[in-house]
Design a protein around this motif. Structure first.
Motif, PDB file in Angstrom:
ATOM      1  N   ILE A 188       1.059  -1.051   0.049  1.00 25.54           N
ATOM      2  CA  ILE A 188       0.006  -0.177   0.119  1.00 25.54           C
ATOM      3  C   ILE A 188       0.761   0.919  -0.165  1.00 25.54           C
ATOM      4  O   ILE A 188       1.165   1.697   0.615  1.00 25.54           O
ATOM      5  CB  ILE A 188      -1.206  -0.071   1.397  1.00 25.54           C
ATOM      6  CG1 ILE A 188      -1.993  -1.126   1.001  1.00 25.54           C
ATOM      7  CG2 ILE A 188      -1.607   1.202   1.400  1.00 25.54           C
ATOM      8  CD1 ILE A 188      -2.823  -1.308   2.419  1.00 25.54           C
ATOM      9  N   TRP A 189       0.418   1.761  -1.182  1.00 27.47           N
ATOM     10  CA  TRP A 189       1.241   3.005  -1.071  1.00 27.47           C
ATOM     11  C   TRP A 189       0.028   4.280  -1.237  1.00 27.47           C
ATOM     12  O   TRP A 189      -0.239   3.932  -1.703  1.00 27.47           O
ATOM     13  CB  TRP A 189       2.054   3.645  -2.300  1.00 27.47           C
ATOM     14  CG  TRP A 189       2.570   2.005  -3.007  1.00 27.47           C
ATOM     15  CD1 TRP A 189       3.141   0.635  -2.333  1.00 27.47           C
ATOM     16  CD2 TRP A 189       3.030   2.300  -4.309  1.00 27.47           C
ATOM     17  NE1 TRP A 189       3.700   0.091  -2.997  1.00 27.47           N
ATOM     18  CE2 TRP A 189       3.047   0.839  -4.450  1.00 27.47           C
ATOM     19  CE3 TRP A 189       3.165   3.038  -5.540  1.00 27.47           C
ATOM     20  CZ2 TRP A 189       3.967  -0.384  -6.047  1.00 27.47           C
ATOM     21  CZ3 TRP A 189       3.597   1.842  -6.755  1.00 27.47           C
ATOM     22  CH2 TRP A 189       3.506   0.349  -6.832  1.00 27.47           C
ATOM     23  N   ASN A 190       0.612   5.906   0.029  1.00 31.20           N
ATOM     24  CA  ASN A 190      -0.116   6.304  -0.838  1.00 31.20           C
ATOM     25  C   ASN A 190      -1.110   6.620  -0.345  1.00 31.20           C
ATOM     26  O   ASN A 190      -2.633   7.182  -0.694  1.00 31.20           O
ATOM     27  CB  ASN A 190       0.209   8.059  -1.441  1.00 31.20           C
ATOM     28  CG  ASN A 190       1.284   7.976  -1.315  1.00 31.20           C
ATOM     29  OD1 ASN A 190       2.293   7.596  -0.357  1.00 31.20           O
ATOM     30  ND2 ASN A 190       1.892   8.332  -2.380  1.00 31.20           N
ATOM     31  N   GLY A 191      -1.587   5.226   1.022  1.00 33.31           N
ATOM     32  CA  GLY A 191      -3.259   4.807   0.912  1.00 33.31           C
ATOM     33  C   GLY A 191      -4.005   3.794  -0.013  1.00 33.31           C
ATOM     34  O   GLY A 191      -5.310   4.214  -0.050  1.00 33.31           O
ATOM     35  N   ARG A 192      -3.360   3.835  -0.660  1.00 31.42           N
ATOM     36  CA  ARG A 192      -3.963   2.995  -1.948  1.00 31.42           C
ATOM     37  C   ARG A 192      -3.105   1.288  -2.138  1.00 31.42           C
ATOM     38  O   ARG A 192      -1.952   1.810  -2.141  1.00 31.42           O
ATOM     39  CB  ARG A 192      -3.983   4.187  -3.486  1.00 31.42           C
ATOM     40  CG  ARG A 192      -4.815   5.203  -3.543  1.00 31.42           C
ATOM     41  CD  ARG A 192      -4.810   5.668  -4.580  1.00 31.42           C
ATOM     42  NE  ARG A 192      -5.266   4.954  -5.604  1.00 31.42           N
ATOM     43  CZ  ARG A 192      -5.423   5.196  -6.880  1.00 31.42           C
ATOM     44  NH1 ARG A 192      -3.696   6.391  -6.917  1.00 31.42           N
ATOM     45  NH2 ARG A 192      -6.041   5.248  -7.574  1.00 31.42           N
ATOM     46  N   GLU A 193      -3.686   0.558  -2.363  1.00 34.83           N
ATOM     47  CA  GLU A 193      -3.208  -0.581  -3.189  1.00 34.83           C
ATOM     48  C   GLU A 193      -1.996  -0.850  -4.361  1.00 34.83           C
ATOM     49  O   GLU A 193      -2.667   0.308  -5.619  1.00 34.83           O
ATOM     50  CB  GLU A 193      -4.212  -1.832  -3.417  1.00 34.83           C
ATOM     51  CG  GLU A 193      -4.165  -2.398  -1.958  1.00 34.83           C
ATOM     52  CD  GLU A 193      -5.275  -3.971  -2.070  1.00 34.83           C
ATOM     53  OE1 GLU A 193      -4.699  -4.654  -2.982  1.00 34.83           O
ATOM     54  OE2 GLU A 193      -5.432  -4.539  -1.023  1.00 34.83           O
ATOM     55  N   ASP A 194      -1.502  -1.181  -5.174  1.00 37.95           N
ATOM     56  CA  ASP A 194      -0.122  -1.438  -5.249  1.00 37.95           C
ATOM     57  C   ASP A 194      -0.735  -2.229  -7.164  1.00 37.95           C
ATOM     58  O   ASP A 194      -1.056  -1.228  -7.930  1.00 37.95           O
ATOM     59  CB  ASP A 194       0.732  -2.120  -5.359  1.00 37.95           C
ATOM     60  CG  ASP A 194       0.814  -3.674  -5.247  1.00 37.95           C
ATOM     61  OD1 ASP A 194      -0.713  -3.928  -5.575  1.00 37.95           O
ATOM     62  OD2 ASP A 194       1.234  -4.635  -5.333  1.00 37.95           O
ATOM     63  N   ASN A 195      -2.407  -2.332  -7.429  1.00 34.34           N
ATOM     64  CA  ASN A 195      -3.009  -2.472  -7.935  1.00 34.34           C
ATOM     65  C   ASN A 195      -3.601  -1.474  -9.148  1.00 34.34           C
ATOM     66  O   ASN A 195      -4.171  -1.444 -10.093  1.00 34.34           O
ATOM     67  CB  ASN A 195      -4.096  -3.455  -7.685  1.00 34.34           C
ATOM     68  CG  ASN A 195      -3.513  -5.251  -7.434  1.00 34.34           C
ATOM     69  OD1 ASN A 195      -2.994  -5.496  -8.597  1.00 34.34           O
ATOM     70  ND2 ASN A 195      -3.604  -6.450  -6.670  1.00 34.34           N
TER      71      ASN A 195
END
Length: 217
Positions: free
Chosen positions: A179-186
């Motif tokens: 999770i980056w910046n509150g969002r999943e890598d997908n």
């Protein structure tokens, strides 16, 4: 129809990912078509086929199964040509250019262009169980799952590059941040894919660079 550039890119990516798992993957004896058979059956489940209970078609999951099947099919084709990517690409291109609309299985001709997607998924599972893969049949199923060849390419490259990216950034060691910046890598991948022209010759490299730019350093 898949272009020669798209075929070469996908086959090279598949070879690269398989080498990451096992440098001697060509001789490892992995049952790629067995895996494709299982995914075909899972595709039937995601579509829904049971008459005795209410079911809802899960199209995104069905499409994902088809992308996974393509990973296994490409692997099997590369093995058939002893690792020769160009020969593998040429053979797939020839099969697609033939515009063939039927396949013979167990002595019976099946005109897959006139069958529904469930019958075609079942036929593909049967062929895979018999250690055969039919590219025109597969592309017909892709079309019936509301994807075109460009969308297959986009999803395939995206999933493959993301797997590479995860491995390169500590996935195996457990240090990778999903999770980056509150969002999943997908989710980040979807943004990257939507911002790029799939006709770029270095499309897969651009996808990787897009992920790297977003990943927290």
């Amino acid at each position: 129809m898949l272009s020669s550039t798209q075929l070469a890119t996908m086959l090279s990516l598949q070879d690269g990912m398989n080498k990451k798992v096992n440098p001697d993957w060509l001789n490892a004896g992995y049952a790629y078509l067995r895996a494709a058979m299982i995914e075909s059956v899972e595709g039937i489940e995601h579509h829904g086929w049971k008459w005795w209970k209410a079911q809802q078609k899960d199209l995104p999951q069905l499409q994902m199964e088809l992308v996974d099947i393509w990973h296994f099919a490409l692997s099997d084709i590369i093995i058939g040509f002893k690792g020769d990517i160009q020969q593998s690409a040429n053979t797939i291109a020839e099969q697609l250019a033939s515009n063939r609309s039927q396949v013979t299985f167990d002595g019976k001709d099946y005109e897959f262009t006139k069958q529904d997607i469930l019958d075609n998924l079942e036929l593909m599972a049967g062929l895979c169980a018999a250690k055969r893969f039919d590219v025109p049949l597969f592309l017909k199923i892709v079309e019936q799952a509301e994807m075109d060849s460009d969308e297959l390419y986009r999803q395939y490259v995206g999933k493959n590059v993301l797997n590479f990216f995860r491995q390169d950034h500590g996935y195996k060691a457990g240090t990778y941040q999903k999770i980056w910046n509150g969002r999943e890598d997908n989710e980040h991948l979807v943004d990257v894919l939507s911002s790029l022209d799939i006709n770029l010759s270095d499309y897969s490299d651009k996808v990787y660079a897009g992920l790297k730019h977003r990943y927290p350093q």
